[in-house]
Motif scaffolding. Structure first.
Motif: not given
Length: 225
Positions: A100-103, A147-153, A160-164
């Motif tokens: 979904v996010f990294l396609r 995961l938050a770093a991988l979706t930084a853009r 995801l950061l909140t979840a962490g």
């Protein structure tokens, strides 16, 4: 009963709230699992009838069933099923995230499983070597930040950061369960359940929201795409 079967059926007294065998020996820990069921229902409704996202909803429901069974039965086999349900959900989510996010096409998205394990093994070993409480959950603690770093853009990284952060708080409550028995007999493990339900709902809602909104509908049956 064979010795092996007896070991699997052995009684587990691992939480502050548990004082004796019995189905109602951990009322707070048992009832708090409803959080996972509520998360499953919410994700199921969000899936808009699509089979793929409903797999994650089913995974949340499985965690509800497995964890409830463990805290009612308090046996070794039930604890193993509980841990297995969580592990299966984490690995399934890793695959969904990759698609979904990294396609990544579905035929390659499964590589997220060995990638996660490659991260998990040294992280857990390091946490265990340092004697950190809840070392077996060190990888899931690190994962949301990765995961938050991988979706930084992407606009989803704050969720995801909140979840962490929530999982860190949740793990703290799990770790101090036995230390508060004297002042708070129910312990704090039930807060681990409630916060984990919130964490899993947050990350799953984020993925499913993107999944059902994708123009290609991200159908796992189109594995070759």
């Amino acid at each position: 009963m064979t010795q092996h079967a007896a070991e699997w059926a052995a009684y587990v007294d691992g939480y502050c709230e548990r004082l004796a065998p019995g189905l109602l020996g951990e009322p707070f820990n048992t009832i708090s699992n409803v959080g996972f069921l509520l998360a499953a229902v919410a994700v199921w409704r969000q899936s808009r009838g699509e089979a793929g996202p409903r797999v994650l909803a089913a995974g949340l429901a499985l965690i509800f069933v497995a964890s409830t069974a463990f805290h009612m039965l308090a046996t070794r086999w039930a604890g193993t099923v509980d841990s297995a349900a969580i592990a299966l959900f984490v690995l399934a989510y890793a695959v969904v995230f990759a698609h979904v996010f990294l396609r990544a096409p579905w035929r390659w998205a499964w590589l997220a499983v060995p990638a996660f394990l490659a991260l998990a093994v040294p992280v857990v070993a390091g946490a265990d070597a340092l004697g950190l409480p809840g070392a077996q959950y060190a990888a899931p603690l690190v994962a949301p930040f990765v995961l938050a770093a991988l979706t930084a853009r992407d606009a989803v990284w704050p969720a995801l950061l909140t979840a962490g952060g929530l999982f860190g708080l949740s793990l703290t409550f799990r770790s101090v369960d036995h230390t508060v028995c004297g002042s708070f007999p129910p312990g704090t493990h039930f807060l681990w359940h409630l916060l984990n339900a919130a964490v899993l709902y947050l990350v799953t809602r984020t993925a499913v929201g993107r999944w059902v909104g994708s123009p290609e509908r991200a159908d796992p049956s189109t594995a070759g795409r």
